[in-house]
Motif scaffolding. Sequence first.
Motif, PDB file in Angstrom:
ATOM      1  N   ASN A 174       0.783  -1.238   0.000  1.00 55.00           N
ATOM      2  CA  ASN A 174       0.000   0.000   0.000  1.00 55.00           C
ATOM      3  C   ASN A 174       0.811   1.281   0.000  1.00 55.00           C
ATOM      4  OD1 ASN A 174      -2.963  -0.998   0.500  1.00 55.00           O
ATOM      5  ND2 ASN A 174      -1.700  -2.177   1.915  1.00 55.00           N
ATOM      6  N   PHE A 175       2.109   1.211   0.278  1.00 57.79           N
ATOM      7  CA  PHE A 175       2.900   2.436   0.371  1.00 57.79           C
ATOM      8  C   PHE A 175       4.155   2.327  -0.491  1.00 57.79           C
ATOM      9  CE2 PHE A 175       0.486   2.038   4.287  1.00 57.79           C
ATOM     10  CZ  PHE A 175      -0.085   3.294   4.417  1.00 57.79           C
ATOM     11  N   TYR A 176       4.519   3.454  -1.093  1.00 61.05           N
ATOM     12  CA  TYR A 176       5.710   3.503  -1.934  1.00 61.05           C
ATOM     13  C   TYR A 176       6.685   4.573  -1.465  1.00 61.05           C
ATOM     14  CZ  TYR A 176       2.740   0.716  -4.979  1.00 61.05           C
ATOM     15  OH  TYR A 176       1.903  -0.265  -5.479  1.00 61.05           O
ATOM     16  N   THR A 177       6.279   5.380  -0.512  1.00 61.51           N
ATOM     17  CA  THR A 177       7.145   6.407   0.056  1.00 61.51           C
ATOM     18  C   THR A 177       7.096   6.303   1.572  1.00 61.51           C
ATOM     19  OG1 THR A 177       5.335   8.029   0.049  1.00 61.51           O
ATOM     20  CG2 THR A 177       6.788   7.978  -1.894  1.00 61.51           C
ATOM     21  N   CYS A 178       8.000   7.037   2.210  1.00 56.72           N
ATOM     22  CA  CYS A 178       8.050   7.083   3.679  1.00 56.72           C
ATOM     23  C   CYS A 178       8.201   5.689   4.279  1.00 56.72           C
ATOM     24  CB  CYS A 178       6.804   7.742   4.252  1.00 56.72           C
ATOM     25  SG  CYS A 178       6.470   9.391   3.638  1.00 56.72           S
ATOM     26  N   TYR A 179       8.886   4.790   3.576  1.00 54.81           N
ATOM     27  CA  TYR A 179       8.968   3.410   4.039  1.00 54.81           C
ATOM     28  C   TYR A 179       9.709   3.301   5.364  1.00 54.81           C
ATOM     29  CZ  TYR A 179       9.821  -1.570   4.207  1.00 54.81           C
ATOM     30  OH  TYR A 179       9.865  -2.867   4.622  1.00 54.81           O
ATOM     31  N   VAL A 180      10.805   4.045   5.510  1.00 50.84           N
ATOM     32  CA  VAL A 180      11.601   3.958   6.734  1.00 50.84           C
ATOM     33  C   VAL A 180      10.782   4.419   7.936  1.00 50.84           C
ATOM     34  CG1 VAL A 180      13.652   4.791   7.942  1.00 50.84           C
ATOM     35  CG2 VAL A 180      13.780   4.247   5.503  1.00 50.84           C
ATOM     36  N   MET A 181      10.052   5.505   7.783  1.00 50.31           N
ATOM     37  CA  MET A 181       9.233   6.011   8.876  1.00 50.31           C
ATOM     38  C   MET A 181       8.147   5.004   9.247  1.00 50.31           C
ATOM     39  SD  MET A 181       6.924   9.473   9.053  1.00 50.31           S
ATOM     40  CE  MET A 181       5.780   8.846   7.821  1.00 50.31           C
ATOM     41  N   LEU A 182       7.511   4.394   8.236  1.00 52.26           N
ATOM     42  CA  LEU A 182       6.472   3.413   8.493  1.00 52.26           C
ATOM     43  C   LEU A 182       7.050   2.165   9.164  1.00 52.26           C
ATOM     44  CD1 LEU A 182       4.496   3.711   5.141  1.00 52.26           C
ATOM     45  CD2 LEU A 182       3.702   4.416   7.403  1.00 52.26           C
ATOM     46  N   TYR A 183       8.251   1.760   8.741  1.00 51.03           N
ATOM     47  CA  TYR A 183       8.895   0.600   9.353  1.00 51.03           C
ATOM     48  C   TYR A 183       9.162   0.850  10.832  1.00 51.03           C
ATOM     49  CZ  TYR A 183      12.563  -2.650  10.713  1.00 51.03           C
ATOM     50  OH  TYR A 183      13.310  -3.586  11.393  1.00 51.03           O
ATOM     51  N   LYS A 184       9.671   2.041  11.149  1.00 50.40           N
ATOM     52  CA  LYS A 184       9.996   2.347  12.543  1.00 50.40           C
ATOM     53  C   LYS A 184       8.751   2.426  13.419  1.00 50.40           C
ATOM     54  CE  LYS A 184      14.310   4.857  11.626  1.00 50.40           C
ATOM     55  NZ  LYS A 184      14.995   6.181  11.722  1.00 50.40           N
ATOM     56  N   SER A 185       7.646   2.922  12.862  1.00 51.33           N
ATOM     57  CA  SER A 185       6.450   3.116  13.672  1.00 51.33           C
ATOM     58  C   SER A 185       5.530   1.905  13.702  1.00 51.33           C
ATOM     59  CB  SER A 185       5.671   4.334  13.156  1.00 51.33           C
ATOM     60  OG  SER A 185       5.270   4.140  11.809  1.00 51.33           O
ATOM     61  N   LEU A 186       5.508   1.088  12.634  1.00 47.75           N
ATOM     62  CA  LEU A 186       4.547  -0.008  12.542  1.00 47.75           C
ATOM     63  C   LEU A 186       5.163  -1.399  12.676  1.00 47.75           C
ATOM     64  CD1 LEU A 186       2.306   1.293   9.595  1.00 47.75           C
ATOM     65  CD2 LEU A 186       1.928   1.543  12.045  1.00 47.75           C
ATOM     66  N   VAL A 187       6.453  -1.514  12.395  1.00 51.88           N
ATOM     67  CA  VAL A 187       7.102  -2.836  12.437  1.00 51.88           C
ATOM     68  C   VAL A 187       8.023  -2.967  13.643  1.00 51.88           C
ATOM     69  CG1 VAL A 187       8.561  -4.476  11.205  1.00 51.88           C
ATOM     70  CG2 VAL A 187       6.954  -3.035   9.936  1.00 51.88           C
ATOM     71  N   ARG A 188       8.950  -2.041  13.737  1.00 52.21           N
ATOM     72  CA  ARG A 188       9.957  -2.154  14.799  1.00 52.21           C
ATOM     73  C   ARG A 188       9.350  -2.056  16.194  1.00 52.21           C
ATOM     74  NH1 ARG A 188      15.209   1.558  14.345  1.00 52.21           N
ATOM     75  NH2 ARG A 188      13.938   3.024  15.556  1.00 52.21           N
ATOM     76  N   THR A 189       8.240  -1.356  16.302  1.00 54.97           N
ATOM     77  CA  THR A 189       7.604  -1.244  17.619  1.00 54.97           C
ATOM     78  C   THR A 189       7.152  -2.606  18.155  1.00 54.97           C
ATOM     79  OG1 THR A 189       5.546  -0.706  16.454  1.00 54.97           O
ATOM     80  CG2 THR A 189       6.838   1.132  17.297  1.00 54.97           C
ATOM     81  N   HIS A 190       6.763  -3.511  17.252  1.00 53.27           N
ATOM     82  CA  HIS A 190       6.315  -4.831  17.679  1.00 53.27           C
ATOM     83  C   HIS A 190       7.461  -5.646  18.279  1.00 53.27           C
ATOM     84  CE1 HIS A 190       2.163  -4.815  16.354  1.00 53.27           C
ATOM     85  NE2 HIS A 190       2.525  -4.315  15.199  1.00 53.27           N
ATOM     86  N   ILE A 191       8.646  -5.515  17.698  1.00 57.24           N
ATOM     87  CA  ILE A 191       9.764  -6.347  18.150  1.00 57.24           C
ATOM     88  C   ILE A 191      10.630  -5.644  19.199  1.00 57.24           C
ATOM     89  CG2 ILE A 191       9.870  -7.717  16.051  1.00 57.24           C
ATOM     90  CD1 ILE A 191      12.049  -5.944  15.012  1.00 57.24           C
ATOM     91  N   GLU A 192      10.274  -4.418  19.561  1.00 53.47           N
ATOM     92  CA  GLU A 192      11.032  -3.713  20.587  1.00 53.47           C
ATOM     93  C   GLU A 192      10.219  -3.469  21.851  1.00 53.47           C
ATOM     94  OE1 GLU A 192      12.619  -0.128  18.976  1.00 53.47           O
ATOM     95  OE2 GLU A 192      14.288  -1.148  17.987  1.00 53.47           O
ATOM     96  N   TYR A 193       8.882  -3.641  21.762  1.00 48.21           N
ATOM     97  CA  TYR A 193       8.044  -3.373  22.931  1.00 48.21           C
ATOM     98  C   TYR A 193       8.374  -4.336  24.074  1.00 48.21           C
ATOM     99  CZ  TYR A 193       3.958  -3.222  25.946  1.00 48.21           C
ATOM    100  OH  TYR A 193       3.129  -3.142  27.042  1.00 48.21           O
ATOM    101  N   ALA A 194       8.683  -3.773  25.229  1.00 44.84           N
ATOM    102  CA  ALA A 194       8.987  -4.549  26.447  1.00 44.84           C
ATOM    103  C   ALA A 194      10.107  -5.550  26.221  1.00 44.84           C
ATOM    104  CB  ALA A 194       7.734  -5.259  26.957  1.00 44.84           C
ATOM    105  N   VAL A 195      11.059  -5.212  25.348  1.00 41.99           N
ATOM    106  CA  VAL A 195      12.134  -6.161  25.025  1.00 41.99           C
ATOM    107  C   VAL A 195      13.010  -6.448  26.239  1.00 41.99           C
ATOM    108  CG1 VAL A 195      13.799  -4.419  24.281  1.00 41.99           C
ATOM    109  CG2 VAL A 195      13.889  -6.715  23.287  1.00 41.99           C
ATOM    110  N   SER A 196      13.039  -5.547  27.205  1.00 37.67           N
ATOM    111  CA  SER A 196      13.829  -5.793  28.412  1.00 37.67           C
ATOM    112  C   SER A 196      13.276  -6.957  29.222  1.00 37.67           C
ATOM    113  CB  SER A 196      13.863  -4.529  29.282  1.00 37.67           C
ATOM    114  OG  SER A 196      12.552  -4.121  29.633  1.00 37.67           O
ATOM    115  N   VAL A 197      12.000  -7.308  28.976  1.00 36.57           N
ATOM    116  CA  VAL A 197      11.367  -8.431  29.675  1.00 36.57           C
ATOM    117  C   VAL A 197      11.620  -9.742  28.948  1.00 36.57           C
ATOM    118  CG1 VAL A 197       9.177  -9.400  30.458  1.00 36.57           C
ATOM    119  CG2 VAL A 197       9.587  -6.936  30.647  1.00 36.57           C
TER     120      VAL A 197
END
Length: 233
Positions: A174-197
């Motif tokens: 669905n997106f062709y621009t702003c990929y890095v911003m979307l990755y940081k906000s929609l993808v990386r958040t899933h694998i970084e949330y509460a990672v200290s646990v």
Amino acid sequence: MDNFFLCNRVQRVGVNDSYSRWFTVLSGIPQGSILGPILFLIYINDLPDVNLVDDCKQCRPNIYLYADDAKIYKSVETDDDVNSLQRVVSRIKEWCNSWLLKLNVNKCEVISYNRKEIIDSNYFIREENTDHKLEKVSSIKDLGVIFDSRLNFRQHIQDKINKAYSMIGLIKINFYTCYVMLYKSLVRTHIEYAVSVWCPYKKGDIEDIEKIQKRATKLIISLKKIIVQRSTY
């Protein structure tokens, strides 16, 4: 102010320019208010005191509260520990009845964390003269993190990997621009949330998580030829 905030309230539903008739609100508080959570915390402030059922302080189960979620935990080594925990469960039900709070028995579960065989125990909540046995589960979701009985977090890691791949596919289609911003906000958040646990310590789990970033970089034309360095967890 309290009388105006809690009593004599009405509400209605609006869709575009059409509105329903007004209905009287008999319970609850306005959603999204600042005063609402404060009043709720005052309302349940004495809930942790229900564990004062044993004279021995070290024998008492502990209670953790987060908003409207309560957790009771205790190291269970003998039948006396089981009985002590059951007494607190019963006291919580009595407390809810006294303050006219409906306890959702279907959402009450029991999980044991251990590395060996545990004492066979069952816990009940009495409601309408019937004992409802609490379900024993092997994993439970708490504040977005899945805790399993062995605390290896494999189920949580797999769940986050699936969600991350799903979001990468959605962004790619669905997106062709702003990929890095979307990755940081929609993808990386899933694998970084509460990672200290749940921080992975097994080689296979670490490699599975790194594959997410490798796949994401391949979708960026300017980064396709860049070699991804191994991360250290």
